[in-house]
Design an enzyme around this catalytic site. Structure first.
Site, PDB file in Angstrom:
ATOM      1  N   ALA D 176     -41.473   1.960 105.327  1.00  0.00           N
ATOM      2  CA  ALA D 176     -41.389   0.587 104.830  1.00  0.00           C
ATOM      3  C   ALA D 176     -40.440   0.564 103.658  1.00  0.00           C
ATOM      4  O   ALA D 176     -40.506   1.428 102.780  1.00  0.00           O
ATOM      5  CB  ALA D 176     -42.761   0.094 104.386  1.00  0.00           C
ATOM      6  N   LYS D 177     -39.572  -0.393 103.651  1.00  0.00           N
ATOM      7  CA  LYS D 177     -38.676  -0.626 102.518  1.00  0.00           C
ATOM      8  C   LYS D 177     -39.193  -1.885 101.834  1.00  0.00           C
ATOM      9  O   LYS D 177     -39.193  -2.969 102.432  1.00  0.00           O
ATOM     10  CB  LYS D 177     -37.248  -0.832 103.053  1.00  0.00           C
ATOM     11  CG  LYS D 177     -36.190  -1.218 102.040  1.00  0.00           C
ATOM     12  CD  LYS D 177     -34.809  -1.227 102.738  1.00  0.00           C
ATOM     13  CE  LYS D 177     -33.635  -1.540 101.823  1.00  0.00           C
ATOM     14  NZ  LYS D 177     -33.448  -2.961 101.523  1.00  0.00           N
ATOM     15  N   VAL D 178     -39.705  -1.708 100.597  1.00  0.00           N
ATOM     16  CA  VAL D 178     -40.281  -2.854  99.886  1.00  0.00           C
ATOM     17  C   VAL D 178     -39.693  -2.951  98.492  1.00  0.00           C
ATOM     18  O   VAL D 178     -39.171  -1.979  97.945  1.00  0.00           O
ATOM     19  CB  VAL D 178     -41.829  -2.737  99.774  1.00  0.00           C
ATOM     20  CG1 VAL D 178     -42.471  -2.669 101.156  1.00  0.00           C
ATOM     21  CG2 VAL D 178     -42.227  -1.519  98.949  1.00  0.00           C
TER      22      VAL D 178
END
Lengths: 262, 262, 262, 262, 262
Positions: D176-178
Site C-alpha cells: 500500500a502506498k499511503v
C-alpha cells in the site's frame, strides 16, 4: 415468432401458464392469506394438473423444486424480475441466463419488457440477447409485454394493450402475455395486432370464480390462445376446481357458466 | 438452492459463519477496542474452533492468511464489499472473481445484495453471474440479503426480513443471511418464506453473552439453521467461551441459559 | 461504402425499399384505416411486386413471415427500433444481431442513427459494430440517417439533410435513407454530399398519389437512387397501382404525370 | 497479498519506488523549475541508483525509454491515471492493460484507488480485474490507496490513512502506498491495520532534505517498509545525494541526521 | 512511443498529414466555397502529392475511395469522430475498429482525445484499447490531443498545449497533433514536454498562404516534426502550390518567404 405448436407448453394450440414469481415481484405479502403456499412444493403440486402446460418460476425456485417435478410439469424459466422495493423507473434484472435455464431443464423462457419505461431501450436489448440465445436451444419465448413508466398513465387502455402485443410480435416473441384491455373488442384488436403470434391473457389479482372465468371466456373468444395465471389459482383454497373449469373454457371452449356447472 | 448438506460449511444441517470483512466495510474503527485483532491471524485462530463451519473474508485477507489455515478452516469467499466512505445509494463492488476464489481454495461464496437500493437491478445481475459461476465449481452461495436504500426506512421490520429471505430463495442462494426481525414469530415467518432453503441470522453489533445467545436460541427455534457472526465473537477478549456456548445452542439446541452454565 | 450494384436489393443501380416497422415505431394506430394490414402477410404480398427490391422489417416479423416469401422478396433486416412510448432523447435499441439476421436470410441490414441526439456517440458506436459485422457477411448497410434531438429544431432543413447523407458516407453506410429536404436543389446538395454513395428518399406520411410521385420524381432527378416507402404504399387500398407508377418514375425515369397516365 | 520478498522491487524487505507520472497527473507545470527533467531519460538515469527498487511510469514513457534501461531499472507499470483537468469526482482511467505491461517488461503494477469517491465501486472492480490478471503474471501489485472525494474533507487524518492501508490489504494489494498521517503513532496504526502487508509512505511535495528524511525515518520506525517518492527526488538538482541518504535511512535504518552527515 | 522513422507516414523524420474528416466533424458547410471537394476523390488526388505522407479520413471514405489510391497514398485511419450536432460534453465516438482499419489497409491510426472533458476518463480508456491493438499491427498512433470541455476556457494557452503533448507521450501515442499555442517559445515548450515523441502542428481554419506558411515555419523551428492540415489545403483552389511550399518548409527547412518565392 417461430412455430411452437409442437412445444410441450402448447396443448391443442393453447397454453395455460401457472406463474409463481410473486415471492420476488410482490413479496411474502401475496401469501398472507395462504401461508402454506410459501412452500413452493404446494404450487408445483397444483401445476401437475393437466390443464397447466407450463409453470413459470424464478431460478432459485426451479433449482430447488423442479427436479422432483420434471416428469409432471413443464418449466417456463422466468429470466428477469425485480422486487417491489425498487423505486426507479420500471426495470427488471436478469436473474437467470438462458444457458443455465436450459441446463436446469427449461421448456420455454419468459421475459418481462416494460415498453415506455426509461429502461425500454435497455430492456429491448436484453430481450434480444435472451431471445436469440433461446433460439439456439429451440426454446419458445414468452414476453410479459407490459407498457409502463414515464408517460403511461393507464396501462390497460385498449391502444396500449394492442401496442403491447404488436411489440412482442415485432421483437420476436412466440407468445405475448398481456393484460385484459377491458372489452372483448379491445382484446380482439390486440390479438389481431399480433398477427399469427399467440397471445395469452394475464390473470391479475384474485377475483371470484365466475368473474374470472367469464373474462377468460371473453378473451378466448376474442382470439387469445390461453392464459397466464398466478394468484387466481394458487391463492384459492381449492385450485383444482378452478383448473378443471379453466380446462373446459380454454381447451374445449365451453362457456364460463357451463364450465362451472359441470 | 441446491442440496448443500454435504458441504464442508454445513455440520449436521447447521452453519456457523465467522465473518471478518469489517476492515473493509467499517474500517479499523471496529478494532479500536481490540487492536490486536487487526492482525487477521488472530481471527483465523479463532475460526479453527469446531463450532465454526466457515470463515468469511475478502480476497486480500484470504490470499495472505488462508494458506496457513486451509487444513483447519473452511473458506467462505466474500466476493463483494464497499468502504463506509461510499456516499452513494447502497452498492457493493465485486472485489473477487469466483474463478479466483476457487483457485484460492474457497469452500463457498458470499455475496451482498441490497434490495430496494437504486442499484438493486445491477446487484441482482451481478449476483446472477456469481451464482451461476459458483454452480460450475459446486460452491454453495450465501446471500447477505439486506434490503436497504431509497424507500426503506426500517430495514429490520418483519415484512422486510421475510422478503429478504424469500428473495434469496427466488434468486438462487443456498443460504440467506438476514437480520433478526425482532421477534421469534417474525423470524419464523422469514424462515418459512425461504421454503427449504437455509436461513442464518446475522450477528450484528456486540452485545452481552446472554443477550446474544438468547437471540440465537430464539432464531434457531424459529427455524434458522445457524448464525453468521463477526464482532460478537472476535471483539470479545475470550471468543472461545462464546463459541463453546454457541456450539451448544446451534448444534445441540440447548438453551442460552444451559449453554452458559456449562 | 462498398460496391453494391450486384446486390439483390439494387436493380439497375436503383433501390425501392418497402418498410413496415411501423408496428414497433408507431404502434397499431398506423393501421387504423387499414386494419387488415396488421397481418404482415398482406404487406409481404405487396413486397413481391417487381418494383420492390427489399422489404424492411423487424426480427419478429421476419422470423414469422419471411420463410414463406424468401424466393420472392429480398429481406432488409431492420436491426434497431424503439416504441413511440419512449420519452428519452432519441435512441433506438438493437433488437436483432447481424449474425442472426444473416441466419434468417437477410440480404441487407438497416440501422437508424439519430445524429444530434444525446445518444449520438452511443449510436455511432453501435452502428460501427453492426456495419463491420455486416461486412463479414457481405451485407449492404442502409442507414436511416435522421438528425434529431437536443439542439435540432427542424430536422428537414437543407443543411441538416446534407449533413445526414454525408454522415452516412463518413461512417460507412452503403445507402443513406434521408428525408426530402423540401426542394430539388437541397436534395441535390444532399446527394452530392454523399459522394458516390447511394441516397434514397424517405417516404413519410401518406399523401396523394400525384403529390407523392412528384416528390419522388424530383428526388430522382436530384440524384436519389431510389426510395424507402412504407405508409404511402401499404396504407393504400391498392398498393399495386402506386408501385406500378413508382417503378416507372424510379427505374425508367418517367415523370409522375406520365407514370400515372399509363 | 502474496509473498513478494523475492521480487526485484524488494531489497531486504524494503522498497523505494521512484515515481514519475506527474506529466500526466499534474502536467508540465511540475517541471517548471527543472525543465530538463521533461526528458524522461534524465529521470531514468536517476532510477539506476541502487537505492531505487522500482520506477513507476505510465505506458508511453515505458514504451519509449524503458528498453534502454531494462538492465538497470525495475519497471513498475502505473496502470491508471488522469489529468488534473478532470473536473469530476476523483477517478482514474486505465491507460495500460496488465497484459501489455507484462509484454513491455513490467516487474510490478501500480494502481490508484480513490475510496470514498463516487467512483469507488467502479475503481474497486477495475482494481480487482488488474490484480487478478497480475496474479497470472506473478507481478506484485502496489495500490496507491488515496481516500478522496465526496465526504472526505481531510484525506490525511489518521483514521483515514489506517483505513486506506487496511483497504489495500482487504482488496488484495501487496504494497500500500499511503500518505504520511502526520504522526509516528498514526503511521504505526496504519501499518498495523495492514497486517503483514507492506506499506510505503508517499513522498508528497518537495521539502527540505532534512525535513523529508526525518519523515521517512519516522515512517520506517513506525513500520513502513519503504517509500514512494517523485518530486522530492527528481525536482532536486542533485538527486543522488538524497538517494544516498535515503538508502541509509531505509535499508540501513540510520537516522536522518546520520544519513545526511555521511 | 515506439520508433516510427521507418513508417511510411514519416519521411526524413517528418510528417505531413492531409486530413479530411470535416464532413463528419463540421458538416458540408465546410465545403460551401469548394462544393466540388464534397467528392472525396478530389481530395485523394491532392493527397498523391509527394509532400503528403498520410491522408486522414473516416472509415466510410476509406472504404469507398482508398482502394483506387492505395499505391499512391498512405492511409491514416481516423478512428473516432462526432458530428457538430453533438451537444454534450466533448466526446468522440469510435467509428472504426483497429482490426477493420488494418484490413482496409491503414498505415497508421488517428484518435482524438479531449482531456478535461467529462469524458476524459472514458476517452483515455478507449485510446488505451486502440493503441494496444494498433501495437499488434505495428501501426503508429497519432493522437489528436485537444484539451477541451468543462474547466477549460482557452484551449490554446501555452500551458494547455504543453500539457496536451505531454499527455500524448504519457499515454503512448507516437505522434501528437496539437494546436499552435501562439508563440514559438510556447511551441518549443510543448515539443520539449513530449520528450522524443514527434509533435505535429494542427492546421486550423483557412488563412493566407504567407500567414499559414510562416506559422508552419515557426513550428518546425520550435521542434515540430510536421503538420496536420485540412482546410488550409483542400479549401484552396490550387492546393498543389501550397503543398509545394509546405514541402520546402517542412522537409527542406526553408523559410516561408523562400518557399513562396520559388
Amino acid at each position: 415468432m417461430i412455430p411452437i405448436d409442437d412445444s410441450p407448453i402448447v396443448r391443442d394450440g393453447k397454453t395455460l401458464i401457472l406463474a409463481m414469481d410473486h415471492g420476488l415481484e410482490h413479496g411474502p405479502t401475496d401469501f398472507a392469506d395462504v401461508p402454506e403456499k410459501l412452500d413452493p412444493e404446494t404450487v408445483f403440486e397444483t401445476a401437475t394438473h393437466d390443464a397447466v402446460t407450463a409453470m413459470a418460476v424464478q431460478k432459485g425456485i426451479a433449482e430447488g423444486y423442479y427436479p422432483s417435478y420434471e416428469d409432471d410439469v413443464n418449466l417456463l424459466a422466468k429470466l428477469n424480475g425485480t422486487s417491489n422495493m425498487w423505486m426507479g423507473e420500471p426495470d427488471s434484472s436478469i436473474n437467470w441466463s438462458v444457458d443455465y435455464a436450459a441446463e436446469v431443464g427449461a421448456d420455454a423462457i419468459g421475459f418481462t419488457v416494460y415498453s415506455g419505461s426509461n429502461h425500454e431501450v435497455e430492456m429491448y436489448e436484453e430481450f434480444r440477447k435472451a431471445q436469440e440465445k433461446a433460439r439456439e436451444y429451440d426454446l419458445p419465448v414468452v414476453m410479459w409485454s407490459y407498457p409502463r413508466g414515464q408517460g403511461l398513465k393507464n396501462d390497460t387502455k385498449p391502444g396500449t394493450i394492442a401496442y403491447a402485443s404488436r411489440i412482442a410480435l415485432e421483437l420476436g416473441a412466440d407468445i405475448a402475455k398481456v393484460k385484459y384491455p377491458g372489452s372483448p373488442e379491445a382484446m380482439q384488436h390486440a390479438c389481431k395486432a399480433a398477427g399469427d403470434m399467440n397471445v395469452v391473457m394475464s390473470g391479475g389479482s384474485k377475483t371470484s370464480d365466475y368473474e374470472f372465468l367469464s373474462t377468460v371466456e371473453a378473451a378466448v373468444n376474442a382470439g387469445c390462445t390461453g392464459l397466464a395465471v398466478g394468484r387466481n389459482v394458487w391463492q384459492r383454497d381449492d385450485p383444482t376446481r378452478l383448473l378443471d373449469a379453466l380446462e373446459k373454457v380454454i381447451y374445449e371452449e365451453e362457456t364460463a357458466d357451463a364450465a362451472l356447472e359441470d
